[in-house]
Design an enzyme around this catalytic site. Structure first.
Site, PDB file in Angstrom:
ATOM      1  N   SER A 251      42.059  47.361  46.472  1.00  5.91           N
ATOM      2  CA  SER A 251      40.699  47.832  46.263  1.00  5.91           C
ATOM      3  C   SER A 251      40.183  47.327  44.908  1.00  5.91           C
ATOM      4  O   SER A 251      40.122  46.118  44.690  1.00  5.91           O
ATOM      5  CB  SER A 251      40.681  49.363  46.363  1.00  5.91           C
ATOM      6  N   ASP A 468      36.947  47.823  57.410  1.00  2.60           N
ATOM      7  CA  ASP A 468      37.170  48.549  56.157  1.00  2.60           C
ATOM      8  C   ASP A 468      35.847  49.175  55.690  1.00  2.60           C
ATOM      9  O   ASP A 468      34.887  48.464  55.423  1.00  2.60           O
ATOM     10  CB  ASP A 468      37.701  47.578  55.106  1.00  2.60           C
ATOM     11  N   HIS A 496      41.311  50.961  55.076  1.00  2.00           N
ATOM     12  CA  HIS A 496      41.051  50.423  53.741  1.00  2.00           C
ATOM     13  C   HIS A 496      42.387  50.227  53.044  1.00  2.00           C
ATOM     14  O   HIS A 496      43.115  51.188  52.791  1.00  2.00           O
ATOM     15  CB  HIS A 496      40.176  51.381  52.935  1.00  2.00           C
TER      16      HIS A 496
END
Length: 527
Positions: A251, A468, A496
């Site tokens: 991320s 995602d 994700h």
């Protein structure tokens, strides 16, 4: 050796503030010298921590000049040598005795290292293999921004396969300003604004946070941005004895990894960027894409839910949307009491829903919605407490990047609202508030939105999931295409961060790359 104690600081509950900001998360692995943090002396006022060689004469361009492929990264500047040559003292972590902990000393401001030092907390799980099986260290960052890397590694060690744990020392370091690495503390949280429809009230709440951070932590604020953390990672790389940085970033950790690759291309080893962000985006597009991603994920959940006899949100996707909207309005008008100190608002529910919009968490989401309809706050608080974007730390880092942190006026946010609601009827109203997060932040951004190409870097594996919701797939695709050595691996899923989350196809590709350097075939799609 003396054991290093786990912190006994209590994790505070987080409250949604305009759908994005809540109380600062406490806790983590505390090293003896972290309380208080060792500093040189009382520090003078310092300039933003971007090395002078990487800035234009007016200080506005934080983008390093790309390094040609044939040109090695310059040697360490003489004034920084003492940081690269310090000796780390590793000691067992009390409470996690199979891990070693250490402090890493770095300059507060890399452009003025004589101004003073800060200490960063690092943790290491030594590799289990011997001899040729050992490759070096693998630095890990779980994202956020604002997530505590030490806690992550201790809590998630078992997700890493035996082959990686045998070949690498797994290493994590709380980024500067976060967790136990000279944390930014902006003091008590201002009263939250519960209603996302009231843009002016939410803007005022963000402004109060900015003022509090300037008042309580103004000295640190200019120096906790992503380029500074990338420099800290390079110091740690050298102290670990690695010629190149081997890295797994998730991320926001992909943005950090890409920044490192741009700044130190010839020092990139095996780098995995999972659930990637696109550094070329501006903050408006970043927040708009996020709203669209969460809407698609909600509709996928609703489509599945309405086929089940116990679905708590009706019998069609449209009905599910109406029930969710009504439930959040009710909670914003009359929050549910969780305990003596906390309540659950409609925005708390939104934050928690965003944390459960993955197929393997849909059962939790159905239970959470049923519970809230019956007045039970157990599951919704569990998920809102585990959401990094609810921390002051999220904005402390984000506001130093023009890609992460927007500086819109309330009038500009109101003008953007219609577009956000158009792409995301259920989440646009709260997500548009992200445009206000940095409007009156006391320090300017020191990292501009721009494509990162990192010429000269070794092959970089970028992983993106097609559904995602948090970092949309087009971000991963764009980053992989722009990186001169980027290689995209696609996961046909709504998760994700794809690695070590149940896909043998994804996990084996990561394993092969980290262990042998072999990339998956071009265009590879895991299902």
């Amino acid at each position: 050796m003396k054991a290093v104690p786990i912190s006994t600081r209590r994790r505070t509950s987080r409250r949604a503030l305009g759908g994005a900001l809540a109380a600062l998360c406490a806790g983590g692995l505390l090293l003896p010298a972290c309380a208080p943090v060792r500093r040189h002396q009382s520090l003078p006022a310092l300039q933003p921590g971007v090395e002078a060689a990487e800035r234009s004469t007016d200080g506005t361009n934080a983008t390093p000049t790309p390094t040609p492929i044939a040109t090695p990264t310059p040697a360490v500047a003489p004034e920084l040598r003492r940081y690269y040559e310090q000796e780390l003292t590793w000691a067992p972590c009390s409470g996690a005795p199979t891990f070693d902990c250490a402090l890493v000393t770095v300059p507060l401001d890399y452009a003025q290292p004589e101004g003073g030092d800060i200490d960063l907390a690092a943790i290491r799980k030594p590799a289990g293999g011997t001899g040729k099986q050992r490759i070096g260290s693998l630095q890990i960052n779980p994202g956020g921004p604002g997530a505590q890397a030490l806690e992550y590694l201790v809590g998630k060690l078992d997700i890493f396969p035996p082959s990686i744990r045998a070949s690498y020392d797994l290493v994590a370091m709380d980024p500067r300003g976060i967790g136990d690495s000279t944390p930014v503390d902006c003091g008590p949280d201002p009263a939250p604004a519960h209603d996302p429809a009231d843009i002016d009230a939410n803007a005022a709440a963000y402004d109060r946070v900015a003022a509090a951070c300037e008042r309580h932590a103004g000295e640190l604020l200019p120096h906790v941005g992503t380029p500074d953390v990338a420099r800290d990672m390079d110091v740690l790389r050298a102290l670990l004895g690695d010629d190149r940085l081997n890295y797994y970033g998730m991320s926001y950790g992909t943005y950090l990894g890409a920044t490192y690759a741009e700044m130190f291309p010839s020092r990139v080893g095996r780098m995995v960027l999972d659930g990637a962000m696109d550094p070329a985006l501006d903050a408006y597009r970043r927040w708009l894409d996020t709203a669209r991603g969460y809407q698609k994920a909600w509709e996928a959940f609703a489509a599945d839910c309405v086929t089940r006899t116990d679905c708590p949100v009706g019998h069609s996707v449209q009905e599910a949307a109406r029930i969710l909207d009504a439930l959040r309005r009710t909670l914003n008008r009359a929050p549910l009491r969780h305990d003596e100190d906390t309540t659950v608002t409609g925005e708390d529910l939104s934050v928690s829903i965003k944390g459960t919009l993955r197929p393997h968490a849909w059962e939790d989401l159905r239970r959470m919605l049923r519970e809230v309809q019956g007045g039970d706050t157990t599951t919704v608080r569990q998920y809102s407490d585990d959401t990094p974007s609810g921390d002051q730390a999220f904005w402390v880092v984000s506001c130093l990047s023009s890609m992460l942190g927007a500086r819109f006026t309330p009038a500009e946010a109101k003008a953007a609202l219609a577009r956000f609601v158009e792409v995301s009827p259920q989440f646009g109203e709260s997500t548009v508030l992200g445009l206000l997060g940095c409007t009156h932040w006391p320090t300017p951004a020191n990292q501009t939105s721009h494509p990162i190409t990192a010429p000269g870097a070794a092959p970089i594996l970028v992983i993106g999931s097609t559904g995602d919701p948090a970092t949309p797939y087009n971000w991963s695709r764009s980053l992989a295409r722009r990186l001169s050595s980027g290689h995209l691996l696609t996961y046909d899923n709504t998760i994700h961060v794809a690695g070590f989350a149940g896909s043998a196809c994804i996990d084996s590709a990561i394993d092969r790359y980290l262990i042998s350097g072999r990339l998956p075939p071009a265009g590879k799609v895991c299902t």
